[in-house]
Structure formats: structure tokens, C-alpha cells
Scaffold this active site. Structure first.
Site, short mmCIF file in Angstrom:
data_model
loop_
_atom_site.label_atom_id
_atom_site.label_comp_id
_atom_site.label_asym_id
_atom_site.label_seq_id
_atom_site.Cartn_x
_atom_site.Cartn_y
_atom_site.Cartn_z
N SER A 121 -5.48 28.32 9.98
CA SER A 121 -5.10 27.05 10.61
C SER A 121 -3.74 26.55 10.10
CB SER A 121 -6.21 26.03 10.37
OG SER A 121 -5.94 24.83 11.03
N HIS A 122 -3.72 25.35 9.54
CA HIS A 122 -2.48 24.71 9.10
C HIS A 122 -2.09 25.13 7.68
CE1 HIS A 122 -6.05 22.68 7.91
NE2 HIS A 122 -5.40 22.10 6.93
N ASP A 292 -0.04 23.15 14.85
CA ASP A 292 -0.31 23.94 13.65
C ASP A 292 -0.22 25.43 14.02
OD1 ASP A 292 -2.66 24.30 15.05
OD2 ASP A 292 -3.97 24.13 13.30
N ASP A 294 -2.29 27.89 14.58
CA ASP A 294 -3.10 28.50 15.64
C ASP A 294 -3.20 27.62 16.88
OD1 ASP A 294 -4.75 26.78 14.05
OD2 ASP A 294 -6.54 27.73 14.86
N ASP A 296 -4.37 24.59 17.69
CA ASP A 296 -5.40 23.64 18.11
C ASP A 296 -5.09 22.22 17.65
OD1 ASP A 296 -5.91 24.30 15.48
OD2 ASP A 296 -8.03 24.80 15.78
N ARG A 297 -4.29 22.07 16.58
CA ARG A 297 -3.89 20.72 16.13
C ARG A 297 -2.54 20.35 16.70
NH1 ARG A 297 -5.53 19.69 9.96
NH2 ARG A 297 -7.47 20.85 9.91
N LYS A 393 -10.55 22.31 20.15
CA LYS A 393 -9.49 21.34 20.32
C LYS A 393 -8.25 22.09 20.82
CE LYS A 393 -8.55 21.19 15.35
NZ LYS A 393 -9.62 21.71 14.50
C1 G16 Z 1 -11.12 22.53 11.06
C2 G16 Z 1 -12.24 22.07 11.96
C3 G16 Z 1 -12.06 20.63 12.30
C4 G16 Z 1 -11.96 19.79 11.02
C5 G16 Z 1 -10.84 20.32 10.15
C6 G16 Z 1 -10.78 19.62 8.81
O1 G16 Z 1 -9.92 22.45 11.78
O2 G16 Z 1 -12.25 22.82 13.17
O3 G16 Z 1 -13.14 20.22 13.09
O4 G16 Z 1 -11.72 18.45 11.33
O5 G16 Z 1 -11.05 21.70 9.90
O6 G16 Z 1 -11.98 19.84 8.13
P1 G16 Z 1 -12.16 19.35 6.63
O7 G16 Z 1 -11.95 17.85 6.63
O8 G16 Z 1 -13.56 19.74 6.27
O9 G16 Z 1 -11.11 20.01 5.78
P2 G16 Z 1 -8.81 23.59 11.73
O10 G16 Z 1 -7.71 23.12 12.64
O11 G16 Z 1 -8.37 23.63 10.27
O12 G16 Z 1 -9.48 24.84 12.14
#
Ligand code: G16
Length: 566
Positions: A121-122, A292, A294, A296-297, A393
Site C-alpha cells: 500500500s502506502h 498511494d 496501489d 486505492d487511497r 476503495k
Molecule cells: C488498509 C485497509 C483499510 C484500512 C487501512 C488502515 O488500507 O484496507 O481498510 O483503513 O489499511 O488500517 P490500520 O488503521 O489498521 O493501519 P491499505 O490502503 O493500506 O490497503
């Protein structure tokens, strides 16, 4: 010349204890994947073994990555293992690139059994960064807890994995490649697809693309600035926003996917998307967005760097869904937000007379609601919004939503947000992240907090900070009962809700890779428009002070402040 079938081997392995998937997928430092024997193979075999053998034989799966370091090596191993485990067909993005929403889109379109996305992800990438594996199921959404629990259980007892080490594919060549395997009647097939095509075709059915194109190219052309942060979104931004929708080529920045994201954090927020923020401060552009790694953000900025908080973005989108053809056609059934996400959405839902579902953090919880037709739009404070067009997302979709709203309302980002606050009131919001804490310390802070806030006497507590008095109305350890299948998810964060609607939330992140990340979320509500243009951290100062005092987090960790504030 006859080509010999490719051998299928069974390799002995030793299980690891730490392969537990988090909020969405399994993330660790790249070093662990590179240096620990069979670390990737064990996890992939656990994922494949979690699929019932009858469903797995001959099925189709989708594979993509955000282009980070180690992705190509991992894809090669996944292909070899998928073939050996009886998967019939793999659809893979060209050069291994597919955004997370694009994977969700393809799974749904071709009715695949699921998909694997190589991304953390990020989180930063490269040999010294992080690597990760998301596993999505047949509805296109992240694997639910029942599946991730099964994967974790298998990973703790795994003794062997299956692989075809001689199988090689060419990731750069769009088209079909077929392979005969030993002991298989049917050939194993790999299809390399363009990374953008299927996703773009879907967007064309959801939006009035001409209206967006006119906004970006017409006489009063809106100048936009889009930062792909050197992640997977570069090809999508160029193809969709520039080629299809007419934004000039110089609207797009950092559009070449790099294995280490150019040494930056591919994290779309004010701390890390500073290149975009600086560009927007110049005042030349009326719309800015970053994604980000991938895709989705997303983060939205208005002229002069006006920041749209993700919880506000969700609420504004909800209030303006009638600007989007897809929602005019499908109607709006309900909304979803994760518990820590601000309650700005709830005010819109009340006005529109639709239900709001408050779920634990993690997109997987929305998928059930969407599959059962309960929910049309969902979002999270962690810079994610999406709808039932997918089960993920979707960053670029969110950007097109904002551009559609601007086209329909003929207003700037700031005017749209200010109007929203004037109508519904403003929910001031911020999140403090304490990253890489000693796990034991973090767990004890949470345990002590839970004991303190759930004591009977706490219910009547009043906290006076300056002239403001906060009266506790409700406290709990958040628990979610899935309205579709009754699954109970406990201990999803500690909530303190005050009489005036203000909230403090403490939660342990489930997506970090080093130590433990403790998050503190603060929210307060302001109805009076004359108070709508203050600094969130100043407004929320008293709540933060209460949170710090209750948790003693600085005293107990030796930290002087949070690692990141969003
Ligand atoms: C993932 C999940 C999201 C979540 C985020 C942060 O996002 O898909 O639903 O809100 O992690 O999670 P946490 O607060 O537990 O760190 P992504 O974009 O990182 O895959």
C-alpha cells in the site's frame, strides 16, 4: 519438436509463526521476504490451500502489483505455484502492474475466483522498504476474516508447497502463453493484459465522461495537478485523465512506476505528498490529487492547497451523489464508514433518510454490506472511498467523482466544502499516529485505558480544558456484529463519546510492519459557520490533551509526540 511437459515438484518447508494478515493483506519488510527461506512460498501456498480443492482446480485468478521492488520475482514464483496447485488460468497486468481497484474490477468482470496483489500500500518500497500481499476473493473484495484466519492457521502448520520451477513467462508481452504440465490434462494458461483497459471501460459506464472532459478542456478549463507518487497509478493517470479526458500532459507528475517510488513514501497525505502540496500552493491549479502506491487511497486538494479531509470527502461525495449517472440510475441504499471515520457522513445520511453502517477498520467489512445490497457508498478516514461498483476503495474513481461534482455545481473545491459545512456543520478531525512502538508497551497502554474508561465512575466524568467542559456520555470497546452473517468482531478500538458529539478513539493499527502503531483519533462538531475556518489541531487541542493525559502515552513510551499527524 516435441516439448516435454513441465515438472511439478513438492518442496518440504518449515512453518513461520508470524504470517498473520492485517487490515488488508500481509505486510513485512522486504528483507524478510528476501532473506527468510520460503517466506513468500509458505504464504502463497497457505493462500492457495485456503481455497477448496474443488474450486481451485482449473479456476481463474488475477495477479497484479504496484510495481514495487521484489514484485516481479514474486510474480514468477506465484505463477509457478499457481500452476502446480491446479489453477487453470492467470490474468496478469502487463509488466506485472495492476492497481488494487483494477484487480477488483477484473475479478468481477471475468468471474475469477479471486486475485493476488503484491503491494504494501502506502508503505515505502525497495530493498530497505516493505513488501506485501493482498488476497481478494470472488466478489472482488479483500478476503474476509474467516478466510484470513484460515490462511494464518495453514501458515502455522505448513509442511510442503507445490511449484513448477521450470515455468517461465514473459510479463512484457500482452497475449496468451500456454504450458503443458506433468500430470495435467489441460494446459495451464497465462494471459497478460493491458493494465488500464478493463478499468477504463468500467469508468466509462459510471460517469458522464463528456462533462468531465468539458471541465478539463473547455473555455474555462480547470487546471489540475495529479501526483501518481511513482506508484502503479502513473499509466492510469496518463491514459484516463490525459488521453481520455483531455488534461494536458503536464497535469500529471511522478507517473513512471519506480521500484522504490523514488525513495519517497507513496502515501497521499499532507506529510508525504509535499510535491503536490507545493505545486498547489502556487495557485495556478484548481484541483490536485495524489494516490498511494496501489491506487486505492487518494487525497484531494483545492486551489492554493486547500485540504479536503478524507472524512469530509466521504460526506461531500455522499451529499452530491445525484451528480453521478451511476447513482441516479442505481439509487442510494445506504452508507458505510469505519468506526474511527468522522460522523460527518451520518448527518448527510440522516438528511437523505438512508442508513449508515459503522464497521471496524478494513474494507473487507463493507463487502458483505454491498453484496447484500445494503450499502452504496463507503469510506474511511485513512484516505479511502468507494462504492458498490467494486469491492475495493478506489482512488481514481474518487477523483472522477470530485471532478463530476465540480462540473455539475460549477464551484471550486473550497466552495463545495464550505457550502457543505454551512449546511451540515463542520466535523473537525485529526489522527495522531505513534509508529513502531514496543508491542508490549502499546498493548498495556490499551489494556489500562480499557480498564479505566469502562469503569462505572468514568461514565459521569467531566473534563475541563480551558473554558471547555467535556462530559462523557458513552465509552466502550467497539464491537461489530455483521448484519448479514452475524459474525462478531470484538476489540476494534476504544471509544470515548462526549455529550456534544465529540469523540476520542484509541486503536492499534493492523497494517504496520515495524513494532506496533497506536492511533489516536479526535473529532469535534461545530455548527456555527463563523467558526468553520480554524486550524483543526487548534480546535482539537483540548481533546488531544485529554487523550494524552488518559493514555499517558508520552510518559510510557518516551515519545515527545506522534510520528505522523493526518
Ligand atoms: C488498509 C485497509 C483499510 C484500512 C487501512 C488502515 O488500507 O484496507 O481498510 O483503513 O489499511 O488500517 P490500520 O488503521 O489498521 O493501519 P491499505 O490502503 O493500506 O490497503
Amino acid at each position: 519438436m516435441e516439448i516435454n511437459p513441465i515438472p511439478v515438484l513438492t518442496i518440504q518447508t518449515v512453518p513461520y509463526e508470524d504470517q498473520k494478515p492485517g487490515s488488508n493483506g500481509f505486510r513485512k519488510s522486504t528483507t524478510m521476504f528476501e532473506s527468510k527461506k520460503n517466506y513468500l512460498q509458505n504464504f502463497i501456498q497457505s493462500v492457495l490451500s485456503s481455497i477448496d480443492l474443488r474450486d481451485r482446480q482449473g479456476c481463474t485468478m488475477v495477479v497484479g502489483s504496484d510495481g514495487r521492488y521484489f514484485s516481479k520475482t514474486a510474480i514468477e514464483i506465484i505463477v509457478q505455484m499457481a500452476a502446480a496447485n491446479g489453477i487453470g488460468r492467470l490474468i496478469i497486468g502487463q509488466n506485472g502492474l495492476l492497481s488494487t481497484p483494477a484487480v477488483s474490477c477484473i475479478i468481477r468482470k471475468i468471474k475469477a475466483i479471486g486475485g493476488i496483489i503484491l503491494t504494501a500500500s502506502h508503505n515505502p518500497g525497495g530493498p530497505g522498504g516493505d513488501f506485501g500481499i493482498k488476497f481478494n476473493v470472488a466478489n472482488g473484495g479483500p478476503a474476509p476474516d474467516t478466510v484470513t484466519d484460515k490462511i494464518f492457521q495453514i501458515s502455522k502448520t505448513i509442511e510442503e508447497y507445490a511449484i513448477c520451477p521450470d515455468l517461465r513467462i514473459d510479463l512484457s508481452r500482452v497475449g496468451r502463453q500456454e504450458f503443458d504440465l506433468e500430470n495435467k490434462f489441460k494446459p495451464f494458461r497465462v494471459e497478460i493484459v493491458d493494465s488500464v483497459d478493463v478499468y477504463l471501460n468500467m469508468l466509462r459506464t459510471l460517469f458522464d465522461m463528456n462533462a468531465i472532459k468539458s471541465l478539463l478542456t473547455g473555455p474555462d478549463q480547470l487546471k489540475i495537478r495529479i501526483d501518481a507518487m511513482n506508484g502503479v497509478m502513473g499509466p492510469y493517470v496518463r491514459r484516463i485523465l490525459c488521453d481520455e479526458l483531455g488534461a494536458p500532459a503536464n497535469s500529471a507528475m511522478n507517473c513512471v512506476p519506480l521500484e522504490d517510488f523514488g525513495g519517497q513514501y507513496p502515501d497521499p497525505n499532507l506529510t508525504y505528498a509535499t510535491g503536490l502540496l507545493e505545486a498547489m500552493k502556487g495557485g495556478e491549479h484548481g484541483f490536485g490529487a495524489a494516490f498511494d502506491a496501489d491506487g486505492d487511497r487518494y487525497m484531494i486538494l483545492g486551489e492554493n492547497g486547500f485540504f479536503v479531509n478524507p472524512s469530509d470527502s466521504l460526506a461531500v461525495i455522499a451529499a452530491n451523489l445525484s451528480c453521478i449517472p451511476y447513482f441516479r440510475q442505481m439509487g442510494v441504499r445506504g452508507f458505510g464508514r469505519s468506526m474511527p471515520t468522522s460522523t460527518a457522513l451520518d448527518r448527510v445520511a440522516k438528511a437523505m433518510k438512508v442508513p449508515v453502517y459503522e464497521t471496524p477498520t478494513g474494507w473487507k467489512y463493507f463487502a458483505n454490506l454491498m453484496d447484500s445490497g445494503r450499502c452504496s457508498l463507503c469510506g474511511e478516514e485513512s484516505f479511502g472511498t468507494g462504492s458498490d461498483h467494486l469491492r475495493e476503495k478506489d482512488g481514481l474513481w474518487s477523483v472522477l467523482i470530485w471532478l463530476s461534482i465540480m462540473a455539475a455545481r460549477k464551484q471550486t473545491i473550497e466552495e463545495i466544502v464550505q457550502d457543505h459545512w454551512a449546511k451540515f456543520g463542520r466535523h473537525y478531525y485529526c489522527r495522531f499516529d505513534y509508529e513502531a512502538l514496543d508491542p508490549r508497551t502499546a498493548i498495556f497502554i490499551m489494556k489500562d485505558l480499557e480498564a479505566a474508561i469502562t469503569e462505572k465512575s468514568f461514565a459521569n466524568q467531566k473534563f475541563a480544558v480551558g473554558s471547555h467542559v467535556f462530559s462523557v456520555e458513552k465509552t466502550d470497546s467497539f464491537e461489530y456484529v455483521d448484519p448479514v452473517d452475524g459474525t462478531v468482531s470484538k476489540k476494534q478500538g476504544l471509544r470515548i463519546i462526549f455529550a456534544d458529539g465529540a469523540r476520542i478513539i484509541f486503536r492499534i493499527s493492523a497494517s504496520g510492519t515495524m513494532g506496533t502503531t497506536l492511533r489516536i483519533y479526535a473529532e469535534s462538531y461545530e455548527k456555527d459557520p463563523s467558526n468553520h475556518n480554524k486550524e483543526p489541531q487548534t480546535v482539537l487541542g483540548p481533546l488531544i490533551a485529554i487523550a494524552l493525559k488518559l493514555s499517558q502515552i508520552h510518559e510510557r513510551t518516551g515519545r515527545k509526540g506522534p510520528t505522523v499527524i493526518t
